[in-house]
Design a protein around this motif. Structure first.
Motif, mmCIF file in Angstrom:
data_model
loop_
_atom_site.group_PDB
_atom_site.id
_atom_site.type_symbol
_atom_site.label_atom_id
_atom_site.label_comp_id
_atom_site.label_asym_id
_atom_site.label_seq_id
_atom_site.Cartn_x
_atom_site.Cartn_y
_atom_site.Cartn_z
ATOM 1 N N HIS A 175 0.809 -1.151 0.189
ATOM 2 C CA HIS A 175 -0.010 0.116 0.014
ATOM 3 C C HIS A 175 0.962 1.221 0.012
ATOM 4 O O HIS A 175 2.077 1.062 0.741
ATOM 5 C CB HIS A 175 -0.970 0.151 1.196
ATOM 6 N N THR A 176 0.456 2.095 -0.475
ATOM 7 C CA THR A 176 1.428 3.408 -0.725
ATOM 8 C C THR A 176 0.559 4.734 -0.145
ATOM 9 O O THR A 176 -0.779 4.471 -0.283
ATOM 10 C CB THR A 176 1.550 3.775 -2.140
ATOM 11 N N ILE A 177 1.062 5.816 -0.089
ATOM 12 C CA ILE A 177 0.439 6.986 0.651
ATOM 13 C C ILE A 177 -0.671 7.333 -0.542
ATOM 14 O O ILE A 177 -1.613 7.905 -0.278
ATOM 15 C CB ILE A 177 1.488 8.084 1.008
ATOM 16 N N ASN A 178 -0.137 7.258 -1.740
ATOM 17 C CA ASN A 178 -0.980 7.821 -2.821
ATOM 18 C C ASN A 178 -2.388 6.933 -2.926
ATOM 19 O O ASN A 178 -3.422 7.656 -3.227
ATOM 20 C CB ASN A 178 -0.292 7.580 -4.239
ATOM 21 N N LYS A 179 -2.326 5.585 -2.498
ATOM 22 C CA LYS A 179 -3.715 4.954 -2.640
ATOM 23 C C LYS A 179 -4.380 5.445 -1.524
ATOM 24 O O LYS A 179 -5.695 5.851 -1.861
ATOM 25 C CB LYS A 179 -3.313 3.524 -2.187
ATOM 26 N N ARG A 197 -9.745 9.987 -0.666
ATOM 27 C CA ARG A 197 -9.396 11.023 0.314
ATOM 28 C C ARG A 197 -10.722 11.176 1.283
ATOM 29 O O ARG A 197 -10.600 11.399 2.492
ATOM 30 C CB ARG A 197 -9.298 12.176 -0.500
ATOM 31 N N ALA A 198 -11.896 11.121 0.692
ATOM 32 C CA ALA A 198 -13.116 11.500 1.692
ATOM 33 C C ALA A 198 -13.235 10.347 2.830
ATOM 34 O O ALA A 198 -13.470 10.800 3.900
ATOM 35 C CB ALA A 198 -14.423 11.253 0.677
ATOM 36 N N THR A 199 -13.083 9.088 2.457
ATOM 37 C CA THR A 199 -12.862 7.749 3.315
ATOM 38 C C THR A 199 -11.826 8.238 4.282
ATOM 39 O O THR A 199 -12.166 8.039 5.650
ATOM 40 C CB THR A 199 -12.785 6.486 2.559
ATOM 41 N N THR A 200 -10.697 8.440 3.921
ATOM 42 C CA THR A 200 -9.528 8.778 4.910
ATOM 43 C C THR A 200 -9.732 9.736 5.811
ATOM 44 O O THR A 200 -9.554 9.609 6.893
ATOM 45 C CB THR A 200 -8.239 8.881 4.033
ATOM 46 N N ILE A 201 -10.280 11.002 5.530
ATOM 47 C CA ILE A 201 -10.676 12.156 6.133
ATOM 48 C C ILE A 201 -11.587 11.886 7.139
ATOM 49 O O ILE A 201 -11.558 12.121 8.423
ATOM 50 C CB ILE A 201 -10.795 13.353 5.405
ATOM 51 N N ALA A 202 -12.694 11.110 6.772
ATOM 52 C CA ALA A 202 -13.808 10.842 7.668
ATOM 53 C C ALA A 202 -13.266 9.885 8.750
ATOM 54 O O ALA A 202 -13.717 10.065 10.093
ATOM 55 C CB ALA A 202 -15.149 9.971 7.039
ATOM 56 N N ARG A 203 -12.692 8.781 8.631
ATOM 57 C CA ARG A 203 -11.999 7.790 9.391
ATOM 58 C C ARG A 203 -11.107 8.720 10.132
ATOM 59 O O ARG A 203 -10.768 8.480 11.443
ATOM 60 C CB ARG A 203 -11.149 6.808 8.780
ATOM 61 N N ALA A 213 -1.507 11.303 4.843
ATOM 62 C CA ALA A 213 -2.591 11.603 3.583
ATOM 63 C C ALA A 213 -3.523 12.606 4.289
ATOM 64 O O ALA A 213 -4.041 13.558 3.709
ATOM 65 C CB ALA A 213 -3.467 10.362 3.217
ATOM 66 N N TYR A 214 -3.964 12.530 5.469
ATOM 67 C CA TYR A 214 -4.998 13.351 6.356
ATOM 68 C C TYR A 214 -4.065 14.372 6.324
ATOM 69 O O TYR A 214 -4.709 15.729 6.289
ATOM 70 C CB TYR A 214 -5.267 12.819 7.618
ATOM 71 N N PHE A 215 -2.963 14.559 6.694
ATOM 72 C CA PHE A 215 -2.148 15.758 7.108
ATOM 73 C C PHE A 215 -2.121 16.565 5.522
ATOM 74 O O PHE A 215 -2.097 17.884 5.560
ATOM 75 C CB PHE A 215 -0.643 15.330 7.560
#
Length: 456
Positions: free
Chosen positions: A85-89, A94-100, A142-144
């Motif tokens: 897995h990479t940061i780009n993935k 993005r939306a899922t990551t930010i919500a989590r 990714a969030y940052f």
């Protein structure tokens, strides 16, 4: 001692010195397959804290989601074969990551489950307990990038202190957070790293904002942090660091080490120069190779180094893989020996038998190879820049790392002057005592005292 997870009972212990603390240490670099200098730092930190009588919690980002009885097997499986897995993935989702991340990830306890952990002995220190939150660090970065906010990680009954061994955009709730910033190379030597320079500056500023105390590993790095970020000097502690060399290896008869190295590699004791580290611009391997080849020495140069970013320009003077049949390749093969990777116990034995360590790095926060060579009584050729004069003192031959002729002159001196080599070998262990385990414990005790006296 096991962790009692009964609600309402806090097992964090808030006294330093000879008293016991619970201290969290991240596994960000420890989980990397080939390890890094920062992974060595993390291992040494955990082992030192254990020797000081503290409890340690390892905080990892491996995916151990599933029934509790499966977590330890999953943990070590992921450690051995991390998914690609990479940061780009995570940036794409993005939306899922930010919500989590807004909800705040929760790390799960990884209880002992009978796994034989001996295959990881050189890589993983022994923690009192392990925690893991799936892809914590990838998601946090990714969030940052999107929000410029740190993720707030939660675990039941957190330790008193969370010591992040690298600037990561994560805060452990309920703990006093420390961030180790080893150097500010992306800002001092921008061309030598691939970091997004604005992102790096913002990340360090975030660490300053959230830290009860910042930690670094040399006075050079401490001055850089204070000067570049206008931070209160009292907020930045220099603990230095130690080289994790096993006592058994230190006590081993050098003749036995030399016998093993000659049997494995055909290299005689005191019969080769050595470079080890990543092949990347700041390590300055290209100028070292040019300097070495200009001298036509009989003493070979051994390079133990994995290829990193922009490694090809550093190796331009060496034959390409499609050039193996050329006379030039046959000539250079006798002079330069390349090894991609060695287990640490073999690398240190190879170091012990070297005529000299060659380490003309452009910039180092500490410079572990130089310290390790001095501990083993091996002469050192080092750069006269950044922290290396501070770490090496009078126990190394210092040269201008940007001047190929100066590097060549230093190599010739070390190759031909046995008296100089003997003197540097004598001074090395004395200088290395400035970074002894006993002094490291004192520095860490002071760091944690300062941290525990911090009020949010």
């Amino acid at each position: 001692m096991g962790l009692d997870l009964r609600v309402g009972e806090n097992l964090s212990i808030f006294k330093t010195g000879t008293q016991r603390l619970r201290i969290g240490i991240d596994g960000y670099n420890l989980a990397m397959p080939w390890g890094t200098g920062i992974a060595s730092y993390g291992r040494s930190l955990v082992e030192t804290l254990t020797a000081m009588g503290h409890e340690t919690d390892g905080i990892f980002g491996l995916d151990v989601a599933g029934p509790v009885q499966e977590r330890e097997a999953l943990f070590y499986d992921r450690l051995a074969r991390p998914p690609k897995h990479t940061i780009n993935k995570f940036g794409i989702r993005r939306a899922t990551t930010i919500a989590r991340m807004l909800r705040g990830p929760v790390a799960q306890l990884v209880p002992p489950g009978g796994v034989d952990t001996r295959p990881f002995a050189e890589r993983m220190p022994r923690f009192d307990r392990l925690w893991s939150s799936p892809f914590l660090f990838e998601r946090a970065h990714a969030y940052f990038r999107t929000t410029r906010q740190f993720v707030r990680l939660r675990i039941p009954q957190p330790p008193a202190i969370m010591h992040w061994t690298y600037p990561v955009p994560v805060v452990l709730e309920g703990a006093r957070n420390i961030y180790t910033i080893h150097d500010v190379v992306p800002l001092r030597l921008p061309s030598a790293t691939l970091d997004d320079k604005r992102q790096f500056r913002a990340l360090v500023q975030g660490c300053i904002k959230h830290a009860a105390q910042l930690c670094t590993v040399s006075e050079t790095s401490r001055r850089d942090i204070v000067d570049l970020f206008d931070v209160n000097p009292d907020h930045v502690s220099n603990t230095y660091q130690i080289s994790p060399i096993d006592d058994g290896l230190l006590a081993e008869n050098p003749a036995e080490s030399a016998r093993l190295i000659e049997a494995l590699f055909g290299l005689k004791r005191d019969g080769y120069f050595l470079f080890y580290g990543a092949i990347e611009p700041k390590k300055n391997l290209g100028r070292l190779i040019e300097a070495y080849l200009s001298l036509e020495l009989d003493t070979p140069l051994v390079i133990v180094a994995g290829r990193s970013w922009q490694s090809q320009p550093e190796l331009v003077l060496l034959p390409r893989p499609d050039d193996l049949a050329s006379p030039r390749h046959a000539h250079l093969e006798r002079r330069i020996i390349q090894i991609d990777y060695l287990p640490r116990h073999l690398l240190l034995r190879l170091l012990r038998g070297a005529r000299a360590l060659t380490f003309p790095s452009l910039y180092e926060g500490f410079g572990l190879p130089a310290n390790e060579a001095m501990l083993l009584g091996v002469p050192v050729l080092a750069a006269d820049t950044a922290s290396l004069p501070e770490i090496a003192g009078d126990a190394a031959l210092l040269v201008d790392p940007y001047d190929v002729s100066a590097i060549a002159s230093g190599l010739r001196k070390l190759d031909t002057d046995a008296g100089l080599r003997a003197e540097l070998a004598k001074r090395g262990p004395v200088q290395a005592q400035r970074f002894s385990p006993a002094r490291y414990k004192m520095h860490l005790a002071d760091l944690y005292d300062r941290t525990m006296s911090h009020t949010a």
